[in-house]
Motif scaffolding. Structure first.
Motif, short mmCIF file in Angstrom:
data_model
loop_
_atom_site.label_atom_id
_atom_site.label_comp_id
_atom_site.label_asym_id
_atom_site.label_seq_id
_atom_site.Cartn_x
_atom_site.Cartn_y
_atom_site.Cartn_z
N ASP A 1 0.83 -1.20 0.00
CA ASP A 1 0.00 0.00 0.00
C ASP A 1 0.87 1.26 0.00
N CYS A 2 1.89 1.28 0.83
CA CYS A 2 2.77 2.44 0.90
C CYS A 2 3.53 2.65 -0.40
N ARG B 1 6.51 5.71 -3.93
CA ARG B 1 7.54 4.72 -4.26
C ARG B 1 8.83 4.91 -3.49
N ASN B 2 8.97 6.02 -2.78
CA ASN B 2 10.15 6.27 -1.94
C ASN B 2 9.91 5.87 -0.48
N SER B 3 8.80 5.22 -0.22
CA SER B 3 8.48 4.79 1.15
C SER B 3 9.56 3.85 1.67
N SER C 1 7.10 7.69 4.94
CA SER C 1 6.35 7.77 3.69
C SER C 1 5.48 9.02 3.70
N SER C 2 5.19 9.52 2.52
CA SER C 2 4.23 10.63 2.42
C SER C 2 2.80 10.10 2.53
N HIS C 3 2.66 8.79 2.43
CA HIS C 3 1.34 8.14 2.51
C HIS C 3 1.11 7.62 3.93
#
Length: 74
Positions: A28-29, A34-36, A57-59
């Motif tokens: 999910d992250c 994609r930089n998670s 993560s930004s998410h």
């Protein structure tokens, strides 16, 4: 000396469920950022699920939803 070990657990085993939940969080992250960087451990005991680790993560994942999806798929 060369030692090879292997662990096999059947579907529905708590270890396998924990792995699937952790994989769902990582997936999910990475789908949304994609930089998670995700280092997650999941523990299950009786009616309790503990999700621990580090997440950069930004998410922000919806953990409850991801756990529900895994249990629905099982």
């Amino acid at each position: 000396m060369h030692i090879i070990t292997c662990e096999q657990v059947s579907n529905g085993h708590p270890d396998k469920i924990c792995d699937q939940i952790a994989d769902a969080i990582v997936t999910d992250c990475l789908r949304r950022d994609r930089n998670s960087r995700v280092a997650i451990e999941v523990l299950i005991k009786d009616n309790h699920i503990i999700i621990a680790g580090e997440l950069t993560s930004s998410h922000k994942p919806d953990y409850a939803e991801l756990v529900d999806q895994v249990f629905t798929r099982i």
